[in-house]
Scaffold this active site. Sequence first.
Site, PDB file in Angstrom:
ATOM      1  N   CYS A 427      45.067   2.503 -34.777  1.00  0.00           N
ATOM      2  CA  CYS A 427      46.123   3.235 -35.471  1.00  0.00           C
ATOM      3  C   CYS A 427      46.906   2.361 -36.442  1.00  0.00           C
ATOM      4  O   CYS A 427      47.336   2.832 -37.503  1.00  0.00           O
ATOM      5  CB  CYS A 427      47.061   3.886 -34.464  1.00  0.00           C
ATOM      6  SG  CYS A 427      47.823   2.729 -33.301  1.00  0.00           S
ATOM      7  N   HIS A 471      51.209   3.507 -30.252  1.00  0.00           N
ATOM      8  CA  HIS A 471      50.718   4.171 -31.464  1.00  0.00           C
ATOM      9  C   HIS A 471      51.570   3.753 -32.655  1.00  0.00           C
ATOM     10  O   HIS A 471      52.727   3.319 -32.497  1.00  0.00           O
ATOM     11  CB  HIS A 471      50.779   5.692 -31.276  1.00  0.00           C
ATOM     12  CG  HIS A 471      50.021   6.455 -32.310  1.00  0.00           C
ATOM     13  ND1 HIS A 471      48.683   6.271 -32.551  1.00  0.00           N
ATOM     14  CD2 HIS A 471      50.421   7.418 -33.188  1.00  0.00           C
ATOM     15  CE1 HIS A 471      48.283   7.084 -33.503  1.00  0.00           C
ATOM     16  NE2 HIS A 471      49.330   7.794 -33.923  1.00  0.00           N
ATOM     17  N   ASP A 487      50.777  11.159 -39.944  1.00  0.00           N
ATOM     18  CA  ASP A 487      49.961  10.332 -39.054  1.00  0.00           C
ATOM     19  C   ASP A 487      48.524  10.299 -39.565  1.00  0.00           C
ATOM     20  O   ASP A 487      47.746  11.233 -39.341  1.00  0.00           O
ATOM     21  CB  ASP A 487      49.993  10.880 -37.627  1.00  0.00           C
ATOM     22  CG  ASP A 487      49.376   9.904 -36.632  1.00  0.00           C
ATOM     23  OD1 ASP A 487      48.809   8.887 -37.063  1.00  0.00           O
ATOM     24  OD2 ASP A 487      49.464  10.157 -35.415  1.00  0.00           O
TER      25      ASP A 487
END
Length: 696
Positions: A427, A471, A487
């Site tokens: 991520c 994350h 995201d």
Amino acid sequence: MSRKTGKQENHPIPRNALVWILLALSSVILPHMARIPAWLVLLFALCVLGRILIFQGRLSYPGTTLKTLFVMLTFGAVLVPFGRDIFSSEGTICILIAGITLKLLEMRYRRDFLVVIYLCYFTVIAEFIYSQSIPMSIYMAFSVVLITAALMSLTQTQEYQRPLRTLKLSALILLQSVPIMIALFLLFPRISPLWSVPLQSRSAVTGLSEKMSPGDIGNLARSAEIVFRVKFDEQIPANADLYWRGLTLDRFDGRAWTRREGLLAERQYLGSQAHDTKPWFNDIEYQSEIVDYNVILEPTGQNWIFSLKIPRIRQEGLMMRNDFQLENIRNINQRFSYDARSYLRNRIDLKPAASILQRALQLPLEGNERSLSYARELRAQTQGEGQFIDLVLKNFREENFFYTLTPTILGDDSVDEFLFETREGFCEHYAGSFVFLMRAAGIPARVVTGYQGGEYNPYDETLIVRQYDAHAWAEVWLDGAGWIRVDPTAAVSPQRINLGSEPTLQNDQNFLGDAGFSMLRFRNNRVLNALRLRLESVDYAWNRWVLNYNRNLQLEFFNRLFDNVTTQKILLTMIGIMALSVLMVAIFVLRKNVRREMDPATRIYLRYCDLLSRQGSPRHIGESPQNYCWRIAAVHPLWAADMVAITTAYLDIAFRYEAGNPEIDARLGQLRERVRRFRLAKLRPGLRTGIFEENI
């Protein structure tokens, strides 16, 4: 009176008391061995050995000069590794343990023994600075039983020195204090315990940091440690909405993202000082979808905390920075509980300061040239900022990008290498490169790190967030909308956001690589997984209702107990519970038969007298064994020889009894066998009498 007391204090320490104190001290120090220096563990072992040799007379007590030398050397050995951190929790614990250890060598009289006992009790409390878990609490309760047994052994006679009985009596005494302890815990005004006091500590706790570079968050996926637990008042939101915001990172040096320096961040207090609000805090627009929840955060060693969206919190000691990062005024070195209300739909920073937007556009003067050109080309193909964002996400989604825990290591131009060469990452790779492209296109953007998702526990209806849920995502600023979350990981791996980390990463060989023998490795086994969740629910209840039983929970308890809470009702309830506890203990003590300690021969003889009593020949009060024998023998002449043999054997042993004497132990066995055969003869009339006519 004082002279007599002084003689008692100077009485030498009995052997059994020395054994008990060594056992108690070992149990108390054992949990600290992982955090104290190895030399201190060795010193403790040598002092225990020296104490035993002193008791045996093989060594003499150290003199004043030698004791002074020991103290100076030990303190110097503690001071050298700690330095300025000598007053940290680890340093003070080392000093405490070193003091108890050296005290063993000069422990000569009972007053010295009592000093060590009191220090042991204090060391038990000190352990809770580091751990308040259920297993550790049970272990330390056992240590308290051992310490109390050592204290009791100091006044025991030699005949009463039985380890199991001493241990049982110690546990019973402590058990009788439990009702009073519960009453005080529930009703007494809440005062922060020793282990909740913020202490300086040198120990570091792994987790998110103020710096994010490629691979940092991916490394956290190797750990299954719990970060925090969440209890929602109502239904848990969908997994795609569970973005637990932590840090805001807005500075990029070409490889790593860091957060704004503390002096540049404006803070808004959320406690009693919240009335003095900042303009940016007043401009937050809270909209719909209200979510109320409680968070129990594990120790992080840092001061930031986590929440959904932009919460509304009124709790002392908390504050919000103008980049919407939540902080505590102190580092979180113990479990920390706080309540929050989040609005899943809101608008923030519609009119930010020019310095904030300028900072959200900054890029290094050199490096990642291909990414800069790529962003400008894409920006030229779009008509608005929204179209540009969609185009970048589309390229992530449709081109050959891969979501993995083991990406190729990147060099200095990390964004170029990721976008145009490796195209594989976790991520942080996608969030960092996305923000870079946004800034290159003139759109203010920044990185946000935290946790996403969590594991639902059906047994207590809590959400468990672990390190592998770490994350990173992006925030972009759009005119009229403020800061909005984007995201890019959802474009590459939507199942990571919709399902969570565990279902997405479970087939990756590095997932849970540092979890050791964690029960999470057996999550596919229904029985073991259910057991794991039940144990975690018990641990949550322990943390929620015991360790975090604060003034708010106490007030809630009072509201349930009384319709109208008053000081008088609370005092009367406390007095009533304590009086009831004392009454129960008094009844238990008064109803209990007074048992006089007696030697084994007397116990055997009294069982023999009970047998004769059941045969209709009870022993009179104050009657001597000889008179009792001849009186019953006159009535039952066939029993005479047997009774004389038993009585003579008993009197011979009773006046010569010495514990541990082999000859006496052999005679005890003979007496026990004579009484057994006499009982059989009386229960079976056909058995011949006169069975003990042989010489004793």
